[in-house]
Design a protein around this motif. Structure first.
Motif, PDB file in Angstrom:
ATOM      1  N   THR A 165      37.846  35.100  42.822  1.00 32.55           N
ATOM      2  CA  THR A 165      37.345  34.514  41.589  1.00 32.55           C
ATOM      3  C   THR A 165      38.160  35.098  40.440  1.00 32.55           C
ATOM      4  O   THR A 165      38.616  36.241  40.504  1.00 32.55           O
ATOM      5  N   ARG A 166      38.318  34.304  39.379  1.00 36.33           N
ATOM      6  CA  ARG A 166      39.145  34.739  38.261  1.00 36.33           C
ATOM      7  C   ARG A 166      38.450  35.827  37.452  1.00 36.33           C
ATOM      8  O   ARG A 166      37.232  35.814  37.300  1.00 36.33           O
ATOM      9  N   ARG A 167      39.233  36.768  36.941  1.00 37.74           N
ATOM     10  CA  ARG A 167      38.708  37.828  36.091  1.00 37.74           C
ATOM     11  C   ARG A 167      39.711  38.120  34.987  1.00 37.74           C
ATOM     12  O   ARG A 167      40.835  37.639  35.023  1.00 37.74           O
ATOM     13  N   ARG A 168      39.271  38.902  33.991  1.00 39.05           N
ATOM     14  CA  ARG A 168      40.129  39.252  32.855  1.00 39.05           C
ATOM     15  C   ARG A 168      40.307  40.764  32.800  1.00 39.05           C
ATOM     16  O   ARG A 168      39.351  41.509  32.961  1.00 39.05           O
ATOM     17  N   ASN A 185      42.706  38.035  39.890  1.00 37.46           N
ATOM     18  CA  ASN A 185      41.639  37.668  40.820  1.00 37.46           C
ATOM     19  C   ASN A 185      40.775  38.860  41.152  1.00 37.46           C
ATOM     20  O   ASN A 185      41.278  39.963  41.352  1.00 37.46           O
ATOM     21  N   ARG A 186      39.460  38.633  41.208  1.00 32.12           N
ATOM     22  CA  ARG A 186      38.533  39.604  41.780  1.00 32.12           C
ATOM     23  C   ARG A 186      38.389  39.186  43.236  1.00 32.12           C
ATOM     24  O   ARG A 186      38.003  38.054  43.524  1.00 32.12           O
ATOM     25  N   VAL A 187      38.739  40.084  44.154  1.00 35.15           N
ATOM     26  CA  VAL A 187      38.745  39.749  45.570  1.00 35.15           C
ATOM     27  C   VAL A 187      37.602  40.486  46.253  1.00 35.15           C
ATOM     28  O   VAL A 187      37.522  41.712  46.209  1.00 35.15           O
ATOM     29  N   SER A 188      36.709  39.738  46.870  1.00 32.02           N
ATOM     30  CA  SER A 188      35.562  40.339  47.547  1.00 32.02           C
ATOM     31  C   SER A 188      35.968  40.848  48.927  1.00 32.02           C
ATOM     32  O   SER A 188      37.092  40.628  49.394  1.00 32.02           O
ATOM     33  N   HIS A 189      35.032  41.498  49.580  1.00 36.60           N
ATOM     34  CA  HIS A 189      35.277  42.024  50.919  1.00 36.60           C
ATOM     35  C   HIS A 189      35.579  40.891  51.889  1.00 36.60           C
ATOM     36  O   HIS A 189      36.371  41.055  52.825  1.00 36.60           O
ATOM     37  N   SER A 190      34.971  39.719  51.657  1.00 36.55           N
ATOM     38  CA  SER A 190      35.222  38.569  52.530  1.00 36.55           C
ATOM     39  C   SER A 190      36.421  37.740  52.063  1.00 36.55           C
ATOM     40  O   SER A 190      36.614  36.612  52.511  1.00 36.55           O
ATOM     41  N   ASN A 191      37.208  38.292  51.130  1.00 33.38           N
ATOM     42  CA  ASN A 191      38.449  37.698  50.633  1.00 33.38           C
ATOM     43  C   ASN A 191      38.214  36.444  49.798  1.00 33.38           C
ATOM     44  O   ASN A 191      39.083  35.582  49.711  1.00 33.38           O
TER      45      ASN A 191
END
Length: 95
Positions: A25-28, A16-22
């Motif tokens: 989104t999926r990532r590789r 997961n790519r986790v943003s500052h606002s939590n």
């Protein structure tokens, strides 16, 4: 051409790519693959492999391509690397 190391079997991982606002989104996560030419001392010829940088360090640590292939499990090796390993076993048996 798959994104997989021919000697260790290391491939693509997902997370997961986790943003500052939590927001997730999926990532590789892609392996660091390099095309290298490795020389077999027993067979006296060179082979081109697409391997991970960590695998290249392991090959150097174990003492070369021949030593690495003899110690590696067959399930991890690609078809081409498995052919080289079979040739090594034949050459060492006849010598």
């Amino acid at each position: 051409m798959s994104r997989r190391c021919e000697l260790t079997g290391k491939g693509v991982l997902t997370g997961n790519r986790v943003s500052h606002s939590n927001i997730k989104t999926r990532r590789r996560y892609l392996p660091n693959l390099n095309t290298v030419t490795l020389t077999s001392d027993t067979l006296g010829r060179s082979y081109r492999f697409r391997i991970a940088a960590s695998a290249l360090r392991t090959v150097d640590h174990r003492g070369g391509l021949d030593a690495f292939l003899m110690k590696a499990r067959d399930e991890e090796l690609s078809g081409r690397a498995l052919d080289v390993k079979r040739d090594l076993v034949k050459a060492q048996a006849s010598a």
